[in-house]
Design an enzyme around this catalytic site. Structure first.
Site, PDB file in Angstrom:
ATOM      1  N   GLY A  76     -10.294   0.282 -35.717  1.00 58.05           N
ATOM      2  CA  GLY A  76      -9.475   1.209 -34.958  1.00 58.05           C
ATOM      3  C   GLY A  76      -8.010   0.874 -35.039  1.00 58.05           C
ATOM      4  O   GLY A  76      -7.641  -0.303 -35.050  1.00 58.05           O
ATOM      5  N   GLY A  77      -7.152   1.930 -35.094  1.00 57.19           N
ATOM      6  CA  GLY A  77      -5.714   1.721 -35.116  1.00 57.19           C
ATOM      7  C   GLY A  77      -5.293   0.794 -36.234  1.00 57.19           C
ATOM      8  O   GLY A  77      -5.603   1.030 -37.408  1.00 57.19           O
ATOM      9  N   ASP A  78      -4.589  -0.259 -35.883  1.00 59.08           N
ATOM     10  CA  ASP A  78      -4.145  -1.253 -36.876  1.00 59.08           C
ATOM     11  C   ASP A  78      -4.927  -2.554 -36.733  1.00 59.08           C
ATOM     12  O   ASP A  78      -4.432  -3.630 -37.025  1.00 59.08           O
ATOM     13  CB  ASP A  78      -2.640  -1.511 -36.729  1.00 59.08           C
ATOM     14  N   GLU A  79      -6.179  -2.468 -36.286  1.00 59.76           N
ATOM     15  CA  GLU A  79      -7.017  -3.637 -36.089  1.00 59.76           C
ATOM     16  C   GLU A  79      -8.073  -3.729 -37.186  1.00 59.76           C
ATOM     17  O   GLU A  79      -8.761  -2.731 -37.487  1.00 59.76           O
ATOM     18  CB  GLU A  79      -7.711  -3.578 -34.722  1.00 59.76           C
ATOM     19  N   LEU A  81      -2.045  -5.878 -36.999  1.00 60.21           N
ATOM     20  CA  LEU A  81      -0.758  -5.822 -37.699  1.00 60.21           C
ATOM     21  C   LEU A  81       0.382  -5.918 -36.696  1.00 60.21           C
ATOM     22  O   LEU A  81       0.354  -5.288 -35.633  1.00 60.21           O
ATOM     23  CB  LEU A  81      -0.651  -4.530 -38.499  1.00 60.21           C
TER      24      LEU A  81
END
Length: 534
Positions: free
Chosen positions: A449-452, A409
């Site tokens: 993970g995170g925005d992945e 993102l």
């Protein structure tokens, strides 16, 4: 293994704890009882020793006073004219000696020059001995009664105690009357010499502090021996400094001893009554030995009863443990354990059964949690890896292709920094929902993970790249609509890296290629996609 199981057994541990408490109690009682008895017996024995020493000292004092009174009367009654008549003086001494023979060695009269005028009983060589160097002669020539230092008699050759009284005529002392008693004479110090406390030979001592001398003792070898040197015997040093009473002290050999010290009033002598500590506190040792024997018997009986009792009480628990062990090894199906009793053990087994049911209920949930992202509900990296391996195997078998879309993102960090992490979590959830609407049911969309996010497209034909780009375009279109978070409209972009592979591609290389392609898009500064063919 068996010894390890025994060491880990609850019965062994409980038994060890119980026995440790029991041993601690026995040892505490052993030392406390010993200390109490020792203190109590020490006081009793000390009082007994004081009483014995006092009795002996009183007896010695009486005998010394009798001899002092007799010698003083004789010195006063002696006719002065007899000092020049040796034969008449000897007859006078004989008459008094036979009437009251308190001086076993005899009586004799000495001139100021130390020469003997007359004696009785007559000792042939006494007349040739000069007594001028004797302390009792010098003291009585000054006009007072004196008890000399115990010594070996020059005439008798045995240990003797001399006493002297001045013969006074018109204020002058023309002669000294001397009475000598053998220390071992019957009726003199024999009570002290012959007395024994138990089997202890060295029970009594008669000490002259003035002369630093042991006058006599119940152990005859100590007669006329010097007292211990200062510093060797602390209690003796205290007695010489004025201490009177009873105490527990150490001997010169380092052994314990109960001593009572009483003074003979007429002479200043000390009567010492002694008793070895091993005899004085023999009762303590016997009581402690009895306590240990009884404790050993109780220890054995308690161990047997405790082992049997705990085995009976905990037998259902052992059965349940064996049953549960067989279930864990797969020998028995997972099922509730049987409950035989309604006690604490039964309650424990019932609790285990409830736990087992909850574990079964949670098993599916745990499996879900292990393979899915908790925020979005999408598969996680672990499940993605499994499905990627399956997709590659299928592609190799069917000779098809697959595509991997790596998505990140854009501007998501700004939302987190400005609106907070809760707002960011809502954006991630909405993003997951939008992306899920663009994929087939057979495809896998995962948050790694995170925005992945990663999208796996499997079972593709030769137009795999076109299909992947079409799907990527739908994903880009899904982000055209702003996100509404806490009343705030937010726009997000998405960078997509595409890797095309076949059944012979390496999973890690495929994922790494898609990641690199995504970073190339990121560097352009705008949303879009890029493809890498492996």
């Amino acid at each position: 293994m068996r010894s390890k199981r025994l060491s880990d057994s609850i019965i062994i541990r409980l038994l060890a704890l119980s026995l440790a408490i029991m041993i601690f109690g026995v040892l505490s009682r052993y030392y406390a009882l010993g200390s109490f008895l020792r203190q109590d017996l020490g006081q009793v024995v000390s009082e007994q020793q004081l009483a014995l020493a006092g009795y002996v000292a009183h007896d010695i004092d009486d005998k010394i006073r009798q001899r002092k009174a007799l010698l003083s009367r004789l010195a006063t009654a002696l006719p002065p004219e007899l000092l020049d008549q040796p034969d008449a003086l000897r007859a006078w001494l004989k008459e008094r000696y036979q009437y009251q023979p308190l001086f076993s060695i005899g009586l004799f009269v000495v001139r100021p020059d130390g020469r003997v005028i007359a004696d009785y009983p007559e000792v042939p060589h006494r007349m040739q001995v000069n007594y001028g160097d004797r302390d009792y002669i010098r003291q009585s020539l000054q006009g007072r009664f004196y008890i000399g230092k115990a010594t070996t008699g020059r005439s008798s050759g045995v240990p003797v105690l001399p006493m002297s009284a001045p013969v006074q005529v018109s204020g002058e002392v023309p002669a000294v009357l001397v009475g000598v008693t053998a220390i071992a004479a019957p009726g003199f110090l024999d009570l002290l010499q012959q007395s024994r406390i138990g089997d202890h030979r060295d029970s009594f001592l008669l000490i002259s502090p003035r002369d630093h001398q042991i006058i006599t003792a119940s152990q005859s070898e100590l007669t006329l021996q010097p007292t211990p040197e200062p510093g060797r015997d602390p209690l003796h040093d205290q007695a010489m400094a004025g201490y009177r009473g009873a105490a527990v002290a150490a001997t010169l050999q380092g052994e314990e001893e109960v001593r009572a010290i009483v003074q003979v009033p007429s002479t200043g002598w000390l009567v010492v009554a002694k008793l070895p500590g091993r005899d004085a506190f023999a009762t303590v040792a016997r009581v402690q030995s009895f306590t240990l024997r009884q404790a050993l018997i109780a220890f054995v009986v308690f161990s047997l009863l405790a082992c049997g009792g705990m085995y009976i009480v905990l037998r259902p628990l052992f059965r349940a443990a064996r049953h549960a062990d067989r279930m864990t090894r797969g020998e028995l199906p997972l099922e509730p354990l049987p409950i035989h009793r309604k006690d604490e053990v039964g309650y424990l087994i019932a609790s285990f059964n409830r736990l087992l049911r909850k574990l079964e209920d949670k098993q599916t949930e745990l499996a879900q949690m292990a393979h899915h992202d908790s925020l979005t509900g999408l598969p996680n990296r672990l499940l993605l890896s499994d499905r990627l391996h399956v997709a590659l195997a299928q592609a190799q078998r069917r000779e098809t292709r697959l595509a991997l879309l790596f998505m990140d993102l854009d501007s998501f960090k700004m939302i987190n920094d400005t609106l907070g992490h809760k707002a960011g979590d809502k954006v991630l959830w909405q993003a997951a929902q939008r992306l899920s609407g663009t994929v087939r049911q057979s495809d896998t969309l995962a948050r790694i993970g995170g925005d992945e996010f990663v999208l796996l497209l499997s079972d593709l034909d030769d137009k795999a790249e076109d299909i992947a780009r079409t799907v990527a375009g739908k994903c880009l279109e899904a982000f055209d609509t702003p996100f509404l978070v806490s009343g705030t409209s937010c726009r997000l972009g998405i960078s997509i890296g595409i890797a095309i592979g076949d059944g012979y591609s390496n999973p890690d290389s495929l994922l790494q290629a898609a990641d690199q392609a995504m970073y190339h898009v990121k560097k352009t500064g705008s949303s879009g996609c890029q493809t890498i063919r492996l």
